[in-house]
Design an enzyme around this catalytic site. Structure first.
Site, short mmCIF file in Angstrom:
data_model
loop_
_atom_site.label_atom_id
_atom_site.label_comp_id
_atom_site.label_asym_id
_atom_site.label_seq_id
_atom_site.Cartn_x
_atom_site.Cartn_y
_atom_site.Cartn_z
N CYS A 129 -11.20 31.29 24.21
CA CYS A 129 -11.58 30.06 24.39
C CYS A 129 -12.64 29.92 25.59
O CYS A 129 -12.17 30.49 26.74
CB CYS A 129 -10.65 29.06 24.39
SG CYS A 129 -11.15 27.23 24.76
N CYS A 183 -8.86 26.04 31.31
CA CYS A 183 -7.36 25.10 31.64
C CYS A 183 -6.43 26.54 32.23
O CYS A 183 -5.96 27.34 31.68
CB CYS A 183 -7.10 24.65 30.20
SG CYS A 183 -8.27 23.87 29.28
N CYS A 185 -3.50 27.76 30.52
CA CYS A 185 -3.70 27.97 28.87
C CYS A 185 -3.67 29.83 28.82
O CYS A 185 -4.73 30.31 29.25
CB CYS A 185 -4.57 27.55 28.22
SG CYS A 185 -4.78 27.96 26.59
N CYS A 229 0.82 20.98 12.13
CA CYS A 229 -0.11 20.97 13.35
C CYS A 229 -1.01 21.88 13.35
O CYS A 229 -0.37 23.15 13.72
CB CYS A 229 0.33 20.48 14.64
SG CYS A 229 -1.01 20.28 15.66
N CYS A 278 -1.95 17.31 11.26
CA CYS A 278 -2.32 17.18 12.33
C CYS A 278 -3.10 18.40 13.01
O CYS A 278 -2.77 19.19 12.46
CB CYS A 278 -1.11 16.89 13.48
SG CYS A 278 -1.46 16.81 15.24
N CYS A 298 -2.43 11.64 18.68
CA CYS A 298 -1.19 12.47 19.48
C CYS A 298 -1.79 12.73 20.91
O CYS A 298 -2.60 13.72 20.84
CB CYS A 298 -1.02 13.47 18.72
SG CYS A 298 0.32 14.58 19.45
N ARG A 326 7.48 13.26 22.09
CA ARG A 326 7.77 14.63 21.50
C ARG A 326 8.30 15.59 22.77
O ARG A 326 7.43 15.76 23.63
CB ARG A 326 6.77 15.40 20.66
CG ARG A 326 6.93 16.62 20.26
CD ARG A 326 6.02 17.28 19.30
NE ARG A 326 5.75 16.27 18.29
CZ ARG A 326 4.67 15.55 17.98
NH1 ARG A 326 3.78 16.05 18.77
NH2 ARG A 326 4.72 14.67 16.86
#
Ligand code: SAM
Ligand code: DTB
Ligand code: SF4
Length: 336
Positions: free
Chosen positions: A68, A72, A75, A112, A143, A203, A275
């Site tokens: 990616c 972040c 991550c 998801c 999702c 979400c 959640r």
């Protein structure tokens, strides 16, 4: 009165409807309540808006892994950090469908699909829309979390049968800049607005345990609660500290502070599914039980999150059974 300075007005949501006008001080005051008092308040609200003992379960699948371009700091999938992860291209439809069928057989009601994109390209979006259509046809809620979306992309996903779009604010606007430099908080809010505008359910939550302050946690929850409509689903992730990421050695958060965060989320967003998300493998059963008491009523279920482990499915079923919690078979409609 000893705690008079903490006299935050928490009206009954049934009486006055959900609030969207929280001040920073009001939210911090909730965090600073004596622990039992905070839990009592969260619990009272939870009992007003949700049936006792229900639990929604979602299962995650990484449909495109690693490489990616975003940075972040938490991550494992960022190309900027060497975490030893094997990047994988977009999964074939059949592979996604067989994972969705397995999740359904194990009792998940929502599937998801997560992709390590900054934002999906047209061909990728087309293939994912097809996955959404087929997963929805199995009778699962759908999702997806694919990074930034335009309004048109959000509408394409909605038309394909997508129910929820996950896009987290992650932390406060102030701390965000220390965690991610390749996109802004405003980018994040813009995608949330596009998703809402397309009629998708939102979400949206964050990660705690990244070295942020309590004020940052309060500010994240305040931003979520002051959105025009509360996110239907609010994942509270505890950072999974992955070797190779800049946050690999972040100091552990006090579990009771994690529970406080859940309780404040419940008070601020009475009708949302809160959640208990990433980080459960390092959490005791007792901490999880307290988080459920504080208002968490959803979990990710299955041995894997996206790229990191989640508690074994059998172990989760045993924990829920020990607590007398029934996984929900169908979604309960709540006020937003
Ligand atoms: N790339 C898309 C994006 O960032 O929106 C979708 C996938 S991304 C992995 C989804 C969410 O996973 C992030 O927003 C973050 O909140 C959460 N996440 C990622 N790594 C994590 C970690 N190590 N611990 C806890 N949560 C994490
Ligand atoms: C969310 O808030 N947490 C999930 C889901 N949304 C996509 C992801 C957690 C990822 C944890 C790190 C990993 O497994 O890669
Ligand atoms: Fe990419 Fe999402 Fe990971 Fe950020 S959180 S590096 S956008 S996969």
């Amino acid at each position: 009165m000893k705690h008079a300075k903490h006299a935050v007005v928490v009206d009954s949501p049934a009486q006055r409807g959900p609030r969207h006008d929280w001040s920073a001080t009001q939210v911090l005051d909730l965090f600073e309540l004596p622990f039992i008092e905070l839990l009592d308040r969260a619990r009272a609200i939870h009992r007003e808006t949700f049936p006792v003992g229900d639990m929604q379960i979602s299962t995650l699948l990484s449909i495109k892994t690693g490489a990616c371009p975003e940075d972040c700091a938490y991550c494992p999938q960022s190309v900027h950090f060497d975490t030893g992860l094997n990047p994988e291209r977009l999964a074939p439809l059949e592979e996604v469908l067989s994972a969705a069928r397995a999740a359904q057989a194990h009792g998940a009601t929502r599937f998801c699909m997560g992709a390590a994109y900054r934002s999906p390209r047209p061909a990728q979006l087309k293939a994912i829309a097809e996955m959404v259509r087929e997963v929805k046809a199995l009778g699962l809620e759908t999702c997806a979390t694919l990074g930034m979306l335009t309004g048109e992309q959000a509408r394409t996903l909605k038309d394909a049968g997508l129910d929820y779009y996950n896009h987290n604010l992650d932390t406060s606007e102030r701390y965000y800049a220390e965690i991610i430099t390749t996109r802004s908080y405003a980018d994040r809010l813009d995608t949330l607005a596009q998703v809402r505008g397309a009629g998708l359910k939102v979400c949206c939550g964050g990660i705690v345990g990244m070295g942020e302050t309590r004020a940052d946690r309060a500010e994240l929850l305040r931003t979520l609660a002051n959105l025009d409509t509360h996110p239907e689903s609010v994942p509270i992730n505890h950072l999974v500290r992955v070797p190779g990421t800049p946050l690999a050695d972040a100091p552990a958060l006090d579990p009771l502070e994690f529970v406080r965060t859940v309780a404040v989320a419940r008070i601020l967003m009475p009708g949302s599914r809160i959640r208990l998300s990433a980080g459960r493998t390092d959490m005791s059963d007792e901490t999880q039980a307290l988080a459920f008491l504080a208002g968490a009523n959803s979990i990710f279920y299955g041995d894997r999150l996206l790229t990191t482990p989640n508690p074994e499915a059998d172990r989760d079923m045993q924990l829920l059974a020990r607590l007398g919690i029934e996984p929900a078979r169908a979604e309960v409609t709540q006020p937003a």
